[in-house]
Design an enzyme around this catalytic site. Structure first.
Site, PDB file in Angstrom:
ATOM      1  N   LEU A 137       0.686  -1.082   0.073  1.00 52.39           N
ATOM      2  CA  LEU A 137       0.023   0.076  -0.072  1.00 52.39           C
ATOM      3  C   LEU A 137       0.894   1.235   0.036  1.00 52.39           C
ATOM      4  O   LEU A 137       1.871   1.258   0.611  1.00 52.39           O
ATOM      5  CB  LEU A 137      -1.057   0.138   1.120  1.00 52.39           C
ATOM      6  N   ASP A 138       0.343   2.304  -0.668  1.00 53.10           N
ATOM      7  CA  ASP A 138       1.259   3.588  -0.581  1.00 53.10           C
ATOM      8  C   ASP A 138       1.464   4.082   0.852  1.00 53.10           C
ATOM      9  O   ASP A 138       0.604   3.582   1.670  1.00 53.10           O
ATOM     10  CB  ASP A 138       0.537   4.823  -1.433  1.00 53.10           C
ATOM     11  N   LYS A 139       2.444   4.864   0.964  1.00 48.71           N
ATOM     12  CA  LYS A 139       2.537   5.349   2.478  1.00 48.71           C
ATOM     13  C   LYS A 139       1.509   5.931   3.056  1.00 48.71           C
ATOM     14  O   LYS A 139       1.247   5.488   4.182  1.00 48.71           O
ATOM     15  CB  LYS A 139       3.828   6.231   2.353  1.00 48.71           C
ATOM     16  N   THR A 141      -1.865   5.565   2.223  1.00 46.66           N
ATOM     17  CA  THR A 141      -2.794   4.849   2.118  1.00 46.66           C
ATOM     18  C   THR A 141      -2.868   4.005   3.407  1.00 46.66           C
ATOM     19  O   THR A 141      -2.041   3.199   3.578  1.00 46.66           O
ATOM     20  CB  THR A 141      -3.226   3.813   0.994  1.00 46.66           C
ATOM     21  N   ARG A 236      -5.481   5.896  -7.744  1.00 47.78           N
ATOM     22  CA  ARG A 236      -5.119   7.289  -7.831  1.00 47.78           C
ATOM     23  C   ARG A 236      -4.822   7.784  -9.348  1.00 47.78           C
ATOM     24  O   ARG A 236      -5.545   8.712  -9.780  1.00 47.78           O
ATOM     25  CB  ARG A 236      -3.947   7.615  -7.026  1.00 47.78           C
TER      26      ARG A 236
END
Length: 315
Positions: A137-139, A141, A236
């Site tokens: 997961l993105d930082k 998120t 995104r």
């Protein structure tokens, strides 16, 4: 301590012309390109039963097999970082990752990551690639992630991700009023000019996102997004591509949008939310040991919930 891994597969024709080490890292994403380069150099990778060369350009259709030993993870230090464990057994961990936590060390984030935390929580994860992490997961998120605790579970989960049988459902707040849901089927690759961003590009990898409307506000919509693929920044990029960027997204959201008719409370809430409004709410997969379908669900974190409450009060 070492563990032997064995990988088998056939190179898809769509990857023809690319370097073998790049192709292997894509076919088996749990292992890095540099690791495959090491294994190729050591003669651990066979292509059509012959020792492979890293710079070889694949034709497509070749049979590839990898038999190699995994060393203990020594370059990443264990760190006492709290984890929100939703489920655990001897085969896997399911975590609720907070926003702000990087998944694994990289340039700019040498430590303080989820991988550091996992090695502290369970030192035996050092025997697995990236401490058992099989997806990211993105930082900024938040939400659910699954981590393997054995090599067998690791290989099973990687296989499920490749077969698209791991189902992930996200909550996203977008800067647009949507009348209905839909599907975005658009390939994603590196942005042609900005190397920090991804973009919809013809040469990108296939990417499919399905979204449906959960709740509408005067200038925003809360949507549920389900992924068929797992490309970097997929939700995104896809939502921005259809002119519905996520609230607070620093890379794809463009300039800060404040609705003209918004109340002071809404204005302040939107200005204060300085990360993408994205949460991995549900995760479903087949348990690698029992073969049973299992799933977990978590509520968004407090900042996400607070923003929604302000929007609901305005509506």
């Amino acid at each position: 301590m070492q563990e032997t891994i064995q990988l088998e597969g056939q190179i898809p024709p769509a990857l023809a012309g690319r370097r073998l080490d790049q192709v292997l890292a894509e076919l088996f994403p749990a292992y890095s390109r540099s690791r495959f380069q090491q294994w190729i150099k050591a003669g651990k990778v066979l292509l059509n039963r012959q020792p492979a060369v890293a710079k070889y350009r694949v034709a497509g259709g070749e049979q590839v097999s990898v038999r190699a030993e995994l060393e203990l993870e020594t370059g990443v230090q264990a760190q006492d970082i709290p984890l929100d464990v939703q489920y655990e057994d001897e085969h896997l961990l399911v975590l609720n990752k907070p926003a702000g936590l990087v998944v694994h060390p990289a340039a700019g984030n040498p430590d303080g990551t989820l991988q550091n935390a996992l090695l502290y929580y369970d030192p035996q994860l050092a025997a697995l690639p990236r401490a058992g992490i099989v997806h990211r997961l993105d930082k900024d998120t938040s939400g659910l992630m699954v981590v393997a605790r054995s090599l067998e579970a690791h290989n099973a989960l990687v296989g499920q991700l490749q077969a698209r049988t791991v189902h992930r459902s996200y909550l996203a707040l977008v800067q647009q009023v949507l009348t209905a849901g839909g599907t975005v089927d658009a390939p994603i690759g590196r942005h042609p000019r900005d190397r920090l961003r991804m973009a919809v590009v013809e040469s990108g990898k296939p990417a499919i996102s399905h979204y449906r409307v959960l709740e509408r506000f005067p200038a925003h919509t809360l949507v549920q997004v389900q992924l068929e693929t797992g490309r970097t920044h997929q939700i995104r990029v896809h939502m921005a591509h259809i002119h519905c960027p996520l609230v607070g997204d620093p890379l794809y959201g463009g300039r800060l949008r404040i609705p003209r008719a918004a109340s002071p409370a809404v204005r302040d809430a939107i200005r204060a939310f300085r990360r993408q409004a994205l949460h991995a709410a549900r995760l479903e997969l087949v348990h690698p040991a029992s073969g049973e379908a299992v799933g977990w669900e978590v509520e968004p974190p407090e900042d996400f919930r607070a923003l929604l409450e302000v929007l609901r009060a305005e509506a």
